[in-house]
Design a protein around this motif. Structure first.
Motif, short mmCIF file in Angstrom:
data_model
loop_
_atom_site.label_atom_id
_atom_site.label_comp_id
_atom_site.label_asym_id
_atom_site.label_seq_id
_atom_site.Cartn_x
_atom_site.Cartn_y
_atom_site.Cartn_z
N MET A 170 0.82 -1.22 0.00
CA MET A 170 0.00 0.00 0.00
C MET A 170 0.85 1.26 0.00
O MET A 170 0.35 2.36 -0.27
CB MET A 170 -0.92 0.00 1.23
N GLY A 171 2.10 1.12 0.30
CA GLY A 171 2.96 2.30 0.30
C GLY A 171 2.74 3.17 1.53
O GLY A 171 2.08 2.78 2.48
N SER A 172 3.29 4.40 1.50
CA SER A 172 3.15 5.34 2.61
C SER A 172 2.19 6.45 2.20
O SER A 172 2.18 6.88 1.05
CB SER A 172 4.51 5.96 2.96
N VAL A 173 1.44 6.89 3.15
CA VAL A 173 0.57 8.05 2.92
C VAL A 173 1.34 9.30 3.37
O VAL A 173 1.79 9.37 4.51
CB VAL A 173 -0.74 7.91 3.70
N VAL A 174 1.52 10.24 2.47
CA VAL A 174 2.30 11.44 2.77
C VAL A 174 1.37 12.65 2.76
O VAL A 174 0.61 12.84 1.79
CB VAL A 174 3.43 11.64 1.74
N SER A 175 1.44 13.40 3.81
CA SER A 175 0.58 14.59 3.87
C SER A 175 1.19 15.73 3.08
O SER A 175 2.39 15.78 2.84
CB SER A 175 0.36 15.01 5.32
#
Lengths: 182, 197
Positions: A36-41
């Motif tokens: 899913m990878g990383s969620v970056v703000s």
């Protein structure tokens, strides 16, 4: 068979059943990463650089607190405001806050001085209701003009002061269309 | 459990209020930031013009601290009495001592022809006052300075910020002044008006 013998046999059977159950671990199995990878703000930021005052002659005023205006003086305050907007759905509004025209000090000047509403420009004027996108990030130029009217008579407003300290800028994110409002 | 209609209504209102508040609160939760322009405070200058007599210890600002106009008594040269056919001289130096941040040039002028009062003696009618603009107080006692100045002239001069200018005055007593006026006195007033250029 006495009770002790029966109990021992039952225990043995139970252990065997456990061993049988353990045998199921040996069958095929597989695990996969969801990737899913990383969620970056994103980012929303506003940085005002040091402003610069100039008088009508174009002379830079190093220290506005040491400068004394006289009737006919027109001072302009210019300032770079660095806007950062990051985010795929990021939109925001940039507005001027605080007192502009007829602000604090206008009374002290007996109506002989005015401060214009601060304008924001990035190529064209940035209006208060303009929706900014990440592509609008960068330097916005702010400008405010103070005018000591030449129509002042007598000794009107000598030694008066006019505060522009309340002027500021606000960058406010606008809710994306799909916002969950939570 | 049975509940009364009132209780149900109250519950519905509470739920609606809570939902409303939550909806409003959501909009405040978005990112926002603010910075000050730090524009500071603008200060007006004063408007100070100093007046200095030829006796340099005699000095005052044109406007007194209470806002009223100042009067300065000028020293005459030569001191003492004036004989018919002779003149006495005086001068005042104006200093543009403003604290203005930018350019601030003023124009100083005699506001009107000199006023002369003699308490009814008639001496004033034999006095001729000439005024000229000069650069320094020590020029005022030079008769040549007034040679080409008409008696009714109201000189004016511009004074830059931090600079000074001088008005010189010559008061001449007519040679035909009757002896009966000997010992008489007359006062001469010279209004000075300063305006920003």
């Amino acid at each position: 068979m006495n009770k002790m013998g029966k109990g021992a046999i039952a225990t043995g059977v139970g252990v065997l059943l456990l061993v049988g159950g353990g045998g199921t671990l040996a069958t095929w199995n597989q695990a996969q990463n969801a990737s899913m990878g990383s969620v970056v703000s994103g980012d929303l930021n506003l940085v005002a650089s040091n402003g610069k005052w100039t008088n009508a002659a174009g002379t830079a005023i190093a220290d506005i607190s040491a400068y004394r205006v006289v009737p006919g003086d027109v001072l302009t305050y210019t300032q770079d405001v660095n806007v950062t907007l990051t985010g795929d759905l990021m939109t925001a509004k940039l507005t001027v806050t605080g007192v502009g025209a007829d602000g604090t000090g206008s009374a002290a000047f007996g109506g002989a001085a005015t401060a214009s509403a601060t304008t924001l420009t990035k190529g064209t004027q940035v209006l208060p209701d303009a929706i900014l996108k990440p592509s609008d990030s960068g330097v916005v130029k702010a400008s405010t003009t103070f005018t000591f009217k030449s129509s002042a008579t007598g000794r009107t407003a000598t030694n008066a002061s006019y505060s522009l300290g309340n002027i500021g800028y606000a960058l406010v994110q606008q809710a994306p269309a799909s916002a969950n409002n939570s | 459990m049975r509940s009364s209609p009132m209780l149900k209504a109250a519950g519905l209102v509470l739920a609606a209020v809570l939902l409303g508040l939550l909806a409003v609160q959501g909009s405040y939760a978005l990112w926002n930031t603010a910075v000050s322009a730090n524009a500071g405070t603008i200060q007006a200058a004063d408007f100070r013009v100093s007046l200095t007599d030829t006796s340099v210890n005699n000095t005052t600002d044109m406007t007194l601290p209470d806002g009223t106009a100042a009067a300065i008594a000028l020293t005459t040269t030569p001191a003492g009495t004036v004989l018919p056919g002779q003149a006495t001289y005086a001068g005042v130096r104006l200093g543009n001592v403003t604290n203005a941040g930018g350019d601030f040039t003023i124009q100083a002028a005699l506001g009107s022809t000199p006023g002369k009062t003699d308490a009814g003696s008639g001496l004033a009618g034999y006095l001729t006052v000439k005024a000229v603009a000069a650069a320094a107080l020590d020029q005022c006692s030079s008769a040549a300075l007034y040679a080409s100045a008409p008696p009714a002239d109201l000189p004016a001069m511009t004074i830059a910020k931090g600079a000074t200018g001088v008005f010189c005055f010559q008061v001449a007593l007519n040679a035909a002044t009757p002896a009966a006026l000997a010992g008489s006195t007359a006062a001469i007033t010279l209004p000075i008006v300063v305006t920003q250029q």
